[in-house]
Design an enzyme around this catalytic site. Structure first.
Site: not given
Lengths: 291, 85
Positions: A89-92
């Site tokens: 994750g952590l990719c908008g």
């Protein structure tokens, strides 16, 4: 009004979050460069392959003996949506966008009375698809064990897809991935991979008499799976680059937001500290005057 | 005599793009040498060595390829391979 201690803790917590997002941003930036280079390096092969494929496919007549990868199964009933997302994750909105595109397509196909199945590559798209289309995920190809999906994975996926169409599990396959435009822009893309889409009126190059060894049909039979692999490999690379790009942008925003939040909190903290001091002084002065 | 334009491409990268004298390609149905102005050919290739002669009479250089495909057209020779070593 929050107490001074609470404010202080809050500031410390946001600061540590900011450190994480900053680090993730730098990691993504470094990985992005590499992923972008890999995606660019793969282009000559893909474009060559495509050129050869189209020139060959336009010369071979399609009959019932043709490979299913080229001719399809003759039906258009079951559509397989191959959705490639990332494992992290952590990719908008990167993964959400790809899944959204897949859902749009799925709804359209369902509306037309077709059946829809999913083949998931990468971990992040699964929960959403599972919620909307329970029991329709045919298979999940796990890429979380490798650092970055490479040619071996593409080959395995292609082999899987080939086996599934031979079993008659589906008739048409579409591939969903995030096409890399720039670090800021990733475009969710749909591409039909099986059967091979043939552009009508593909310009038959004036090649004169080309010799084929062994012959056209055999070359084509060997090229089709390879072409599929190449397409998937290209998509995986684009996806990887897009993920890093999206991650970098998202983390950059997060870092900036955290900075703003810290500034605001610091102002509130200083104000309440001053207010506390002023109150204390007034109390002392008032006390002294009362004597 | 003009040199042959030779390209060796794998999915990972463009391995070679050179003008050479001759390349011997291990075709599925037998090896064949490609010089400049060779007639157009498309051929699958075996997992074997490509032999590259940079100059006429020079020492040959070999690159082994796996899972390949060769195409000769008016621009030169292009070899698509899944892996090289």
């Amino acid at each position: 009004m929050a107490s001074l201690k609470e404010l202080k803790d809050r500031i410390a917590s946001v600061k540590s979050t900011q450190k994480i997002t900053k680090a993730k941003k730098m990691v993504a930036a470094a990985k992005l460069r590499r992923a972008q280079m890999a995606a660019e390096a793969a282009r000559p092969y893909a474009s060559q392959m495509e050129k050869v494929m189209t020139s060959l496919a336009s010369k071979v007549s399609i009959d019932e003996n043709s490979s299913k990868l080229l001719a399809g199964t003759g039906k258009l009933e079951t559509h397989l949506l191959v959705v490639a997302t990332s494992d992290r994750g952590l990719c908008g909105a990167f993964n959400a966008n790809i899944v959204k595109e897949a859902r749009l397509k799925a709804e359209k196909l369902l509306g037309e009375g077709h059946k829809v199945l999913f083949y998931m590559v990468g971990r992040k798209g699964i929960p959403i698809i599972k919620r909307f289309y329970p029991g329709q995920i045919l298979k999940h190809f796990d890429t979380s064990t490798v650092k970055a999906p490479g040619f071996e994975e593409a080959k395995a996926i292609a082999a899987d897809l080939t086996a599934l169409i031979e079993d008659g599990k589906y008739d048409v396959a579409h591939l969903f991935y995030g096409k890399f435009k720039s670090a800021l822009v990733q475009e969710p893309t749909v591409q039909q991979i099986i059967p091979v889409p043939l552009q009508d009126g593909a310009i038959a190059e004036s090649e004169g008499a080309v010799e084929y060894e062994p012959d056209k049909e055999e070359i084509l039979a060997e090229l089709l799976p390879r072409n599929l692999t190449t397409q998937i490999f290209g998509a995986l690379l684009e996806n990887n680059a897009s993920e890093q790009g999206a991650s970098m942008t998202a983390m950059d925003n997060a870092t900036r937001n955290a900075g703003d939040l810290i500034d605001n909190l610091t102002i509130v903290y200083n104000r309440s500290r001053q207010a506390a001091i002023t109150t204390e002084l007034i109390e002392i002065i008032a006390g002294a005057e009362a004597l | 005599m003009a040199d042959l334009h030779f390209e060796l491409v794998t999915p990972e990268k463009l391995v070679r793009s050179d003008d050479v004298f001759m390349v011997v390609v291990p075709g599925t149905e037998g090896d064949f040498g490609v010089l400049a102005n060779h007639a157009p050919v498309m051929s699958t290739i075996r997992d074997a060595d490509l032999v590259i002669y940079a100059t006429e009479g020079g020492a040959p250089e070999t690159i082994s390829v796996q899972g390949g495909f060769a195409q000769v057209d008016e621009k030169g020779l292009t070899v698509l391979a899944e892996a090289t070593s």
